[in-house]
Design a protein around this motif. Structure first.
Motif, mmCIF file in Angstrom:
data_model
loop_
_atom_site.group_PDB
_atom_site.id
_atom_site.type_symbol
_atom_site.label_atom_id
_atom_site.label_comp_id
_atom_site.label_asym_id
_atom_site.label_seq_id
_atom_site.Cartn_x
_atom_site.Cartn_y
_atom_site.Cartn_z
ATOM 1 N N THR A 188 -0.948 -72.906 -17.545
ATOM 2 C CA THR A 188 -0.929 -71.520 -17.413
ATOM 3 C C THR A 188 -1.498 -71.258 -15.948
ATOM 4 N N HIS A 189 -0.782 -70.514 -15.207
ATOM 5 C CA HIS A 189 -1.212 -70.271 -13.745
ATOM 6 C C HIS A 189 -1.909 -68.813 -13.723
ATOM 7 N N ILE A 190 -3.197 -69.075 -12.922
ATOM 8 C CA ILE A 190 -4.000 -67.936 -12.786
ATOM 9 C C ILE A 190 -4.010 -67.660 -11.227
ATOM 10 N N TYR A 191 -3.701 -66.359 -10.821
ATOM 11 C CA TYR A 191 -3.686 -65.993 -9.524
ATOM 12 C C TYR A 191 -4.725 -64.955 -8.886
ATOM 13 N N ILE A 192 -5.157 -65.424 -7.949
ATOM 14 C CA ILE A 192 -6.056 -64.789 -7.152
ATOM 15 C C ILE A 192 -5.419 -63.468 -6.194
ATOM 16 N N ASP A 193 -6.057 -62.552 -5.944
ATOM 17 C CA ASP A 193 -5.559 -61.558 -5.095
ATOM 18 C C ASP A 193 -5.715 -62.181 -3.632
ATOM 19 N N PRO A 194 -4.432 -62.127 -3.012
ATOM 20 C CA PRO A 194 -4.234 -62.874 -1.484
ATOM 21 C C PRO A 194 -5.255 -62.169 -0.509
ATOM 22 N N LYS A 195 -5.954 -60.962 -0.841
ATOM 23 C CA LYS A 195 -7.049 -60.664 0.114
ATOM 24 C C LYS A 195 -8.103 -61.525 0.170
ATOM 25 N N PHE A 196 -8.392 -62.324 -0.797
ATOM 26 C CA PHE A 196 -9.494 -63.265 -0.806
ATOM 27 C C PHE A 196 -9.091 -64.527 -0.291
ATOM 28 N N GLY A 197 -7.897 -64.843 -0.278
ATOM 29 C CA GLY A 197 -7.551 -66.143 0.442
ATOM 30 C C GLY A 197 -7.680 -67.413 -0.329
ATOM 31 N N GLU A 198 -9.008 -67.700 -0.647
ATOM 32 C CA GLU A 198 -9.337 -68.762 -1.206
ATOM 33 C C GLU A 198 -10.120 -68.534 -2.506
#
Length: 135
Positions: A78-88
Motif C-alpha cells: 500500500t502506498h501512502i503519499y505525503i503532500d509535496p509541499k513538505f518534501g520529505e
C-alpha cells in the motif's frame, strides 16, 4: 491481523524517527537509505514475511524512484503519499503524519490529530485509536 504485522518502508533514519514520534503501536519500520536495487529489495523482502506493507517515501525524484521499484516488485504493498509541499517524510508536521497514518489504519497519538490543523471532521475514533497502546 496483529499490530506487529504492519511494516512501513521509508527512506531514512529521520523519516523513521518522525514516524516513531507519532505511532503508538509496534510497527516494523525499514529504511531504504535512499537507494534501491535488486539486492536491497531482496534484503527487504526477506524481512517482510506475511506482513501488510506500506510504502511511505519522500515526494521527490528519489522517492518516486523507490516507490516505482516497490510498485513493480511488491505490488501488494500500500502506498501512502505525503503532500509535496513538505518534501520529505521527516519534515512533515506531527499532526499531519498522525492524520495520514490514522486514515491508513495505524494506531497513532490521537492528541496530535485532535490539536492539529490537519484533523478532518468525521474522523471516528471509536475508542480504537488510543493515546497509549495497551497491547
Amino acid at each position: 491481523m496483529n499490530l506487529s504485522d504492519k511494516v512501513l518502508i521509508v527512506e531514512g533514519k529521520t523519516d523513521k524517527r518522525r514516524l516513531e514520534e507519532v505511532l503508538v503501536e509496534p510497527v516494523q519500520i525499514i529504511c531504504t537509505f535512499g537507494t534501491m536495487g535488486i539486492s536491497k529489495l531482496d534484503e527487504i523482502i526477506e524481512q517482510l514475511g506475511d506482513s501488510q506493507i506500506f510504502i511511505l517515501s519522500d515526494a521527490d525524484k528519489e522517492g518516486r524512484k523507490i516507490r516505482k521499484w516497490f510498485k513493480k516488485h511488491l505490488s501488494e504493498s500500500t502506498h501512502i503519499y505525503i503532500d509535496p509541499k513538505f518534501g520529505e517524510v521527516g519534515r512533515c508536521p506531527h499532526d499531519y503524519l498522525a492524520n495520514l497514518l490514522f486514515r491508513h489504519g495505524f494506531y497513532v497519538d490521537t492528541s496530535l490529530i485532535m490539536k492539529g490543523k490537519f484533523y478532518r471532521e468525521g474522523n471516528n475514533f471509536n475508542g480504537r485509536y488510543i493515546r497509549e497502546h495497551t497491547g
